[in-house]
Every structure is written in C-alpha cells, then in structure tokens.
Motif scaffolding. Structure first.
Motif, PDB file in Angstrom:
ATOM      1  N   VAL A 171      13.528  10.940  13.970  1.00 27.96           N
ATOM      2  CA  VAL A 171      14.444   9.826  13.708  1.00 27.96           C
ATOM      3  C   VAL A 171      13.676   8.719  13.000  1.00 27.96           C
ATOM      4  CG1 VAL A 171      15.998   8.121  14.696  1.00 27.96           C
ATOM      5  CG2 VAL A 171      15.811  10.403  15.733  1.00 27.96           C
ATOM      6  N   VAL A 172      14.220   8.260  11.870  1.00 25.62           N
ATOM      7  CA  VAL A 172      13.614   7.175  11.105  1.00 25.62           C
ATOM      8  C   VAL A 172      14.438   5.910  11.338  1.00 25.62           C
ATOM      9  CG1 VAL A 172      12.902   6.362   8.835  1.00 25.62           C
ATOM     10  CG2 VAL A 172      12.840   8.815   9.356  1.00 25.62           C
ATOM     11  N   GLU A 173      13.808   4.885  11.909  1.00 24.25           N
ATOM     12  CA  GLU A 173      14.490   3.613  12.169  1.00 24.25           C
ATOM     13  C   GLU A 173      13.847   2.521  11.327  1.00 24.25           C
ATOM     14  OE1 GLU A 173      14.360   2.741  16.278  1.00 24.25           O
ATOM     15  OE2 GLU A 173      15.679   4.399  16.873  1.00 24.25           O
ATOM     16  N   LYS A 174      14.677   1.821  10.560  1.00 25.83           N
ATOM     17  CA  LYS A 174      14.162   0.723   9.733  1.00 25.83           C
ATOM     18  C   LYS A 174      13.723  -0.439  10.616  1.00 25.83           C
ATOM     19  CE  LYS A 174      17.734   0.283   7.049  1.00 25.83           C
ATOM     20  NZ  LYS A 174      18.614  -0.221   5.958  1.00 25.83           N
ATOM     21  N   GLU A 175      12.615  -1.042  10.233  1.00 23.81           N
ATOM     22  CA  GLU A 175      12.107  -2.218  10.925  1.00 23.81           C
ATOM     23  C   GLU A 175      11.482  -3.110   9.858  1.00 23.81           C
ATOM     24  OE1 GLU A 175       9.715  -2.673  15.015  1.00 23.81           O
ATOM     25  OE2 GLU A 175       8.477  -2.127  13.312  1.00 23.81           O
ATOM     26  N   MET A 176      12.330  -3.572   8.948  1.00 21.75           N
ATOM     27  CA  MET A 176      11.841  -4.302   7.771  1.00 21.75           C
ATOM     28  C   MET A 176      11.107  -5.579   8.154  1.00 21.75           C
ATOM     29  SD  MET A 176      12.309  -2.640   5.047  1.00 21.75           S
ATOM     30  CE  MET A 176      11.971  -3.970   3.898  1.00 21.75           C
ATOM     31  N   GLN A 177      10.012  -5.813   7.471  1.00 26.52           N
ATOM     32  CA  GLN A 177       9.230  -7.012   7.634  1.00 26.52           C
ATOM     33  C   GLN A 177       8.951  -7.596   6.254  1.00 26.52           C
ATOM     34  OE1 GLN A 177       5.750  -5.817   9.737  1.00 26.52           O
ATOM     35  NE2 GLN A 177       6.873  -5.080  11.531  1.00 26.52           N
ATOM     36  N   GLU A 178       8.702  -8.872   6.208  1.00 24.64           N
ATOM     37  CA  GLU A 178       8.510  -9.515   4.912  1.00 24.64           C
ATOM     38  C   GLU A 178       7.274  -9.029   4.180  1.00 24.64           C
ATOM     39  OE1 GLU A 178       8.511 -13.691   5.401  1.00 24.64           O
ATOM     40  OE2 GLU A 178      10.614 -13.809   6.049  1.00 24.64           O
ATOM     41  N   ASP A 179       6.263  -8.604   4.913  1.00 19.75           N
ATOM     42  CA  ASP A 179       5.017  -8.214   4.278  1.00 19.75           C
ATOM     43  C   ASP A 179       4.961  -6.722   3.946  1.00 19.75           C
ATOM     44  OD1 ASP A 179       4.978  -7.375   6.868  1.00 19.75           O
ATOM     45  OD2 ASP A 179       2.882  -7.904   7.242  1.00 19.75           O
ATOM     46  N   VAL A 180       6.086  -6.035   4.081  1.00 16.16           N
ATOM     47  CA  VAL A 180       6.105  -4.594   3.798  1.00 16.16           C
ATOM     48  C   VAL A 180       5.988  -4.347   2.306  1.00 16.16           C
ATOM     49  CG1 VAL A 180       7.531  -2.515   3.850  1.00 16.16           C
ATOM     50  CG2 VAL A 180       7.396  -3.985   5.862  1.00 16.16           C
ATOM     51  N   ASP A 181       5.161  -3.387   1.930  1.00 19.48           N
ATOM     52  CA  ASP A 181       4.997  -3.012   0.524  1.00 19.48           C
ATOM     53  C   ASP A 181       6.321  -2.457  -0.001  1.00 19.48           C
ATOM     54  OD1 ASP A 181       4.229  -2.134  -1.934  1.00 19.48           O
ATOM     55  OD2 ASP A 181       2.592  -0.857  -1.247  1.00 19.48           O
ATOM     56  N   GLN A 182       6.795  -2.972  -1.133  1.00 18.15           N
ATOM     57  CA  GLN A 182       8.085  -2.550  -1.670  1.00 18.15           C
ATOM     58  C   GLN A 182       8.018  -1.220  -2.425  1.00 18.15           C
ATOM     59  OE1 GLN A 182      11.064  -4.086  -1.044  1.00 18.15           O
ATOM     60  NE2 GLN A 182       9.736  -5.160   0.408  1.00 18.15           N
ATOM     61  N   GLU A 183       6.817  -0.707  -2.644  1.00 20.82           N
ATOM     62  CA  GLU A 183       6.691   0.595  -3.313  1.00 20.82           C
ATOM     63  C   GLU A 183       7.230   1.701  -2.408  1.00 20.82           C
ATOM     64  OE1 GLU A 183       3.217   3.667  -4.893  1.00 20.82           O
ATOM     65  OE2 GLU A 183       2.703   1.712  -4.048  1.00 20.82           O
ATOM     66  N   ILE A 184       8.059   2.581  -2.974  1.00 22.69           N
ATOM     67  CA  ILE A 184       8.603   3.694  -2.195  1.00 22.69           C
ATOM     68  C   ILE A 184       7.568   4.802  -2.116  1.00 22.69           C
ATOM     69  CG2 ILE A 184      10.376   5.473  -2.081  1.00 22.69           C
ATOM     70  CD1 ILE A 184      12.289   3.596  -3.399  1.00 22.69           C
ATOM     71  N   LYS A 185       7.231   5.194  -0.899  1.00 23.82           N
ATOM     72  CA  LYS A 185       6.277   6.279  -0.683  1.00 23.82           C
ATOM     73  C   LYS A 185       6.998   7.457  -0.052  1.00 23.82           C
ATOM     74  CE  LYS A 185       2.435   3.065   0.017  1.00 23.82           C
ATOM     75  NZ  LYS A 185       1.409   2.579   0.980  1.00 23.82           N
ATOM     76  N   TYR A 186       6.722   8.644  -0.551  1.00 22.88           N
ATOM     77  CA  TYR A 186       7.368   9.843  -0.028  1.00 22.88           C
ATOM     78  C   TYR A 186       6.446  10.543   0.978  1.00 22.88           C
ATOM     79  CZ  TYR A 186      11.340   9.615  -3.173  1.00 22.88           C
ATOM     80  OH  TYR A 186      12.497   9.232  -3.795  1.00 22.88           O
ATOM     81  N   HIS A 187       7.019  10.858   2.112  1.00 28.59           N
ATOM     82  CA  HIS A 187       6.321  11.603   3.151  1.00 28.59           C
ATOM     83  C   HIS A 187       6.893  13.021   3.165  1.00 28.59           C
ATOM     84  CE1 HIS A 187       4.900   7.635   4.349  1.00 28.59           C
ATOM     85  NE2 HIS A 187       6.163   7.238   4.259  1.00 28.59           N
ATOM     86  N   ARG A 188       6.224  13.912   3.848  1.00 30.89           N
ATOM     87  CA  ARG A 188       6.604  15.332   3.745  1.00 30.89           C
ATOM     88  C   ARG A 188       6.705  15.971   5.122  1.00 30.89           C
ATOM     89  NH1 ARG A 188       3.511  19.673  -0.096  1.00 30.89           N
ATOM     90  NH2 ARG A 188       4.645  18.453  -1.638  1.00 30.89           N
ATOM     91  N   ILE A 189       7.817  16.677   5.353  1.00 30.83           N
ATOM     92  CA  ILE A 189       7.960  17.513   6.540  1.00 30.83           C
ATOM     93  C   ILE A 189       7.833  18.966   6.101  1.00 30.83           C
ATOM     94  CG2 ILE A 189       9.559  18.388   8.274  1.00 30.83           C
ATOM     95  CD1 ILE A 189      10.585  15.694   8.749  1.00 30.83           C
ATOM     96  N   VAL A 190       6.951  19.697   6.754  1.00 30.29           N
ATOM     97  CA  VAL A 190       6.752  21.115   6.464  1.00 30.29           C
ATOM     98  C   VAL A 190       7.170  21.922   7.685  1.00 30.29           C
ATOM     99  CG1 VAL A 190       5.081  22.900   5.867  1.00 30.29           C
ATOM    100  CG2 VAL A 190       4.850  20.599   4.902  1.00 30.29           C
ATOM    101  N   VAL A 191       8.126  22.826   7.506  1.00 29.99           N
ATOM    102  CA  VAL A 191       8.589  23.690   8.590  1.00 29.99           C
ATOM    103  C   VAL A 191       8.009  25.080   8.355  1.00 29.99           C
ATOM    104  CG1 VAL A 191      10.576  24.640   9.809  1.00 29.99           C
ATOM    105  CG2 VAL A 191      10.718  22.362   8.780  1.00 29.99           C
ATOM    106  N   PRO A 192       7.198  25.592   9.262  1.00 22.68           N
ATOM    107  CA  PRO A 192       6.550  26.888   9.044  1.00 22.68           C
ATOM    108  C   PRO A 192       7.486  28.057   9.321  1.00 22.68           C
ATOM    109  CG  PRO A 192       5.972  26.061  11.190  1.00 22.68           C
ATOM    110  CD  PRO A 192       6.822  24.990  10.553  1.00 22.68           C
ATOM    111  N   GLN A 193       6.987  29.236   9.069  1.00 21.23           N
ATOM    112  CA  GLN A 193       7.705  30.450   9.470  1.00 21.23           C
ATOM    113  C   GLN A 193       7.924  30.378  10.976  1.00 21.23           C
ATOM    114  OE1 GLN A 193       5.476  34.095   8.963  1.00 21.23           O
ATOM    115  NE2 GLN A 193       7.259  35.130   8.142  1.00 21.23           N
TER     116      GLN A 193
END
Length: 393
Positions: A171-193
């Motif tokens: 679950v991803v919950e937003k918790e915005m703060q003023e000092d958060v970097d505005q650059e969008i970074k992509y994270h990765r979920i890998v589901v194995p066999q």
C-alpha cells in the motif's frame, strides 16, 4: 546500469563462470551479493544451481540428450557452445568428465533453451511448493526489500509511506512534505516464479501482478498523467477514475490509456494481450490507436494485431485464485502451471502439445491435484520427479 539490468544482460558464458566460481567458493564478494539475488529472483535460478551441484543427474541428462534421436537439438547445443576454446577440442562423449563443460551444457539445457526432450518416465514424486504471495521491491536508491506474508514494512520513500499487509499487498500512502524532491522516481516490484502480489498506488488504483512479472511505478503522481510501466509478465488493473489525470500503462512500444476502468494485460512470451473488463481504454501501438469496449480483447503477435470479443473471466480469473482454460492447448496450459508451481515440462512427443483442455481449477492447491484433473481426459499422462514434469500418453 542498475542491478536488474546487469543480471538481464549477463551472457551465457558469464553466467557459466559465475556458477562455477560460486560452487568452487571463489566468487568475489562484490559479485556474490548480485549472484545470490539472481538466485532469489526465481526458484528456477536456484534450482539450476542445485542441479548443477548434482553431477550424476546432469551427466544422465547429457547422456540422454546425446543418445536421443533429436540430433538437430544436440547440434544446436554444440553450435551455441563451440565459441569456448575448451569446447573446440572436446567430443560430446567427453563432456561429462569436465566440470566446466558440464556446467556449460547444463546452463544451456536447463536455463537458456526451450527445447523438449524425450525422457524416461520416473515414478518417484516429490512435494512441489505451492504458489503464493511473494515479491521483492527494488527502490530507486538500489535498496531491496522482500515482500511476503511475513513482512510488514513501514518505509518512507519520496514523500510517501509504503506498507505491506499479511494478504500480500503493498500500500502506497501519500505523505507530502514541502521539502520533498519533485522529480518522479520509479521503483520496481519483481514477482518471481511461483509468486503473485497486489499493489495499491497512491491514487487508490489497484494492480494485481502474476508470476514472473515486473512493474515500475512512482509512489506519487505529479503532472497531467498517472504513468506506470509493465516491464514483463501479467497484471490486472482497477484504475481509480480521474478525468483530469489519465492513467497510462507503458508496455514496451505500446501504451494503454484509461480514465477509470478495469482491464488485464498479458505480456508473457512474444505476444501482447489487452483484455478490457469495464470502462474504455485506448491501446496505442507504433502504427495505430485502438479503442476497446468491455469484453473486447486486443492481441498483437508477430507484428499482427487482432480484435475479438471474449469471456473476460478466462483471462482474469487468476487474480481471484482460479485457472480457467477454454479449449486451450496443453502447451499453453502447462506453461501457465510452470510459472505458478516452478516446474520444468518435457514432452515425450511433440504432438502432445496440441491437445486441448477445458476446465476451471483452483489456483492455490497442490500441483498433484491439478495434474489429476488434467489426466481425467484419458488423453495424457503425467509423471513428476522433483520439479520435472514428464508428459506422455
């Protein structure tokens, strides 16, 4: 180059050397962690290393392969390995005597090829691990986090909190703060066999991931679009409606654009299949954009696109714990089972792949029950030894 790219780009010769050094205990510490993560990505990877340790089993496989009437397949193996200096001067009858060459052939036969062997049936059966909730999260920072029913991680990342629950959901919950970097970074979920996983994004959109799937996503959406990437595998999407911010799924050179809807994307093998359950989506390829209505399916394979009306449950029941097969080829059925149960499949006869099956089977049961169900047709027989499934008549 990130770690996943590094693993993907590893050549067969490099993999052979890694396995050899790992078994000899000479793999450098800087490479050991990467190699261990590669083994953890899929039971098939770990199984490969374990089987290479069992020289007697591999020697049997190689002897059988040599004596098989499938001369063309054996020549294919030799051509692939003949670049090695050691291979040029060794006949196929001496391969099992050299551990380096044994590993070379084993890696090719067990991991890098998709050929079928005629093999003697074996009656001994071993318990097979059931598929279940498992995955790992690779953050943009390079940090790895294991995701399963035993992990409960509250992690702050880029102005959001990531949480897991016992049911197999991130679950991803937003918790915005003023000092958060505005650059969008992509994270990765890998589901194995043998794995599956469920994600709720910061906009409350839900994504179910099937075995051998990779999803890239940001923990928060900014700008005019909500964009994720399905790198491999299969995913079912339930998208929260937001007319001002369309949701876009990137899949190689294609895009699926939606406002609020539910649909399935299958990117196994060489085909791309988009199946719409509710709402409306636009699928854009390099040549054209197609609009799908409910129960419509778009399939692109070998550069050709086809549209048809389908029973969506056949293509989405996996997320609800079912296998649904409707007049499906045995090869396709067993490919699905192989991803879920972590097995290898060998056919005694090529024609067995073209048998067709229809039926609904629970997904979270032991593989022996599934095989018994398939055998009720009387047209096929299965013998399971450890994680090798032999298919015969």
């Amino acid at each position: 180059m990130d770690m996943n790219t590094q693993m993907t780009c590893t050549t067969i010769e490099e993999r052979i050397q890694q396995i050899k050094r790992y078994l000899e205990g000479t793999l450098p510490a800087k490479d050991l962690e990467i190699f261990q993560r590669w083994m953890e990505e899929s039971p098939a990877n770990r199984k490969l290393v374990e089987r290479i340790e069992n020289e007697e089993l591999l020697a049997f496989k190689i002897r059988y392969y040599e004596n098989s009437h499938k001369t063309e397949d054996w020549q294919k193996v030799k051509r692939h390995l003949q670049g090695s200096k050691r291979m040029r001067f060794v006949t196929r009858y001496a391969i099992a005597a050299t551990i380096g060459l044994l590993i070379s052939v084993a890696v090719y036969l067990l991991y890098f090829t998709d050929v079928t062997l005629e093999a003697p049936l074996v009656a001994q059966q071993q318990p097979i691990m059931k598929g279940g909730s498992k995955a790992y999260l690779e953050l943009a920072t390079g940090e790895y986090i294991t995701l399963d029913s035993n992990s409960h991680i509250p992690t702050r990342v880029d102005g959001a909190i990531l949480k897991t629950d016992p049911k197999g959901m991130l679950v991803v919950e937003k918790e915005m703060q003023e000092d958060v970097d505005q650059e969008i970074k992509y994270h990765r979920i890998v589901v194995p066999q043998t794995g599956e996983y469920h994600v709720m994004l910061s906009d409350s959109s839900k994504i179910w991931l099937n075995s051998l799937s990779v999803l890239e996503f940001p923990v928060r959406f900014t700008g005019k679009e909500r964009r994720v990437r399905l790198v491999a595998g299969e995913a079912y999407f339930e998208v929260t409606k937001n007319t001002r911010h369309p949701f876009i799924v990137e899949v190689e050179n294609k895009e699926v654009r939606v406002l609020g809807t539910s649909f399935n994307i299958n990117r196994y093998e060489q085909a791309f299949i988009a199946t719409l359950v509710t709402g409306k989506v636009e699928v854009s390829t390099r040549e054209k954009t197609y609009t799908l209505s409910p129960c419509m399916q778009l399939k692109e394979e070998n550069g050709k696109v086809s549209l048809q009306k389908v029973d969506t449950r056949e293509f989405t029941a996996w997320k609800d714990g079912w296998f649904v097969f409707k007049n499906q080829r045995l090869e396709e059925v067993l490919s699905t089972l192989a991803r879920w149960y972590g097995i290898e499949v060998f056919y005694q006869k090529e024609k067995l792949k073209d048998l067709h099956f229809t039926g609904n089977i629970q997904r979270h049961i032991d593989i022996s029950e599934v095989l018994q169900f398939l055998q009720k047709t009387g047209s096929v027989r299965f013998n399971l030894n450890q994680q090798m499934l032999i298919v015969s008549q």
